[in-house]
Design an enzyme around this catalytic site. Sequence first.
Site, PDB file in Angstrom:
ATOM      1  N   LYS A 145       7.867  -5.453 -13.215  1.00 51.83           N
ATOM      2  CA  LYS A 145       8.284  -4.482 -13.905  1.00 51.83           C
ATOM      3  C   LYS A 145       9.080  -3.510 -13.134  1.00 51.83           C
ATOM      4  O   LYS A 145       8.747  -2.765 -12.105  1.00 51.83           O
ATOM      5  CB  LYS A 145       6.711  -3.704 -14.104  1.00 51.83           C
ATOM      6  N   CYS A 199      14.314   3.285   2.248  1.00 51.43           N
ATOM      7  CA  CYS A 199      13.157   3.448   3.149  1.00 51.43           C
ATOM      8  C   CYS A 199      13.344   3.255   4.621  1.00 51.43           C
ATOM      9  O   CYS A 199      12.678   3.726   5.533  1.00 51.43           O
ATOM     10  CB  CYS A 199      11.962   2.850   2.542  1.00 51.43           C
TER      11      CYS A 199
END
Length: 485
Positions: A180, A288
């Site tokens: 997803k 990140c």
Amino acid sequence: MFSSQLYIGGRRTDGGSDHWTTVRNPATQEQIAEVPKASMADVRQAITAARTSFDDGPWPRMKPAERAAVLLRMAEEAERRMPELVAVNMAEAGSVRALAESIQTGVPVAHLRDMAERVLPRFAWERAIEPTVGPAIFQGVLRREAYGVCALIPAYNFPFFLSMMKLIPALAAGCTAVLKPAPMTPLESLLIGDLADVAGIPPGVVNVVTGDAEAGRVLTTDPMVDVVSFTGSDSVGRTVYAQAAASMKKVVLELGGKSANIVRADADLDAAARSTLAGITTHAGQGCSLLTRTLVHESVHDELVERVRTGLARVVVGDPIEAATTMGPLISAAQRAKVEKLIRSGEQQGGQVVFGGGRPAGLDRGFFVEPTLFTGITNAMTIARTEIFGPVGVVIPFRTDDEAVEIANDSPYGLSGGVFTADMVAAYDIAARLRTGTVTINGGSAGVSPRAAFGGYKQSGIGREWGEFGLDEFLQTKTINWAAR
């Protein structure tokens, strides 16, 4: 050029919700595609397809060499369609071309080839247990077996990279998957269905559905799902972890970071400045593991700041399609507002902006922010502790190595880190003391090598990705033993 439909059970579909998501170019705000928004019934259908394929299909029962051959065909098809992948990445994620061609698309395909050609053929799928003599002779075998159905949920910033870094080890292990993608950048992940078709992956092994947090909740709570692998913020990661706990799913989390780059007095300041620049400007700071806290020895603080400021003045902010552009936009208006709010908080708490701090002149459309550098920062300030996910860096002085390590470790995160020094013994000692999953010395050398492991300490996540370390997360260990009398 390719289908933007959902991919469920080996077939393309618009799904059953009759709702569509508009995908916009963050540099121009223009619509580039519309994709169907999966209904909850669509997501459950994808989970069922993956479950049936795992329980009854051929994929988990293939020999590793057979799976490797299929993955190699998948890599070849991705290489053939690389120009298309690069163009889509630049349009939906706002990457400059150099980044789109390397980490965003080229690196994951290289990892896919490495899994097929190096890891799978050499991996120890079975090994004998050393016999133990007692009342009877204990002997047996340790087997590595596919975990099951995997829910793979990547973040928006590196769509193809993050999707593939989860899918590659899951498929190599013999698992089946429901992928997803993030709602803002679904196109590259939807293309993976095309790659699966051409490679000959059996129906139901790979499924790709769209959707928001509700679709994610279905994936993280459905009892037919065995593993959840999520990349995103630590706040959403906690939600995913809690949702998966009810059915005791295996969870792999790759979350945020506020990584420190330690620059000692004897460092090559030009190299350190380039590293600081990269931490601020790479993908407009939307990474990140970027090094966004620069800890510099007080004796060279001003020299380093001046080098970084000079470098930032050369950064060309703009539409990534323009060849001269070296830094693109943030992903959305909401993300830009968040970054601007944090910049204001840094000023309000006493930090000094030595470069940037606003919006670039002449860019009336697109979600752009100037690359921004702060000095006068302490590690207690919000801007030094919060993952900004924008082109903002802070510089903090230190006096001793011990103080630098203390500041670096004084963070809820522990994903990445760096050390710049001419003293390799001191560098290794500092690297060993940093509570973080990756440390580069003087800029490092391996990059995103498939032979490395990627993951964090503390609130930066759980588990590891890449190569055999990522493969291990999708495998169960079974002991089969017997006694010979």
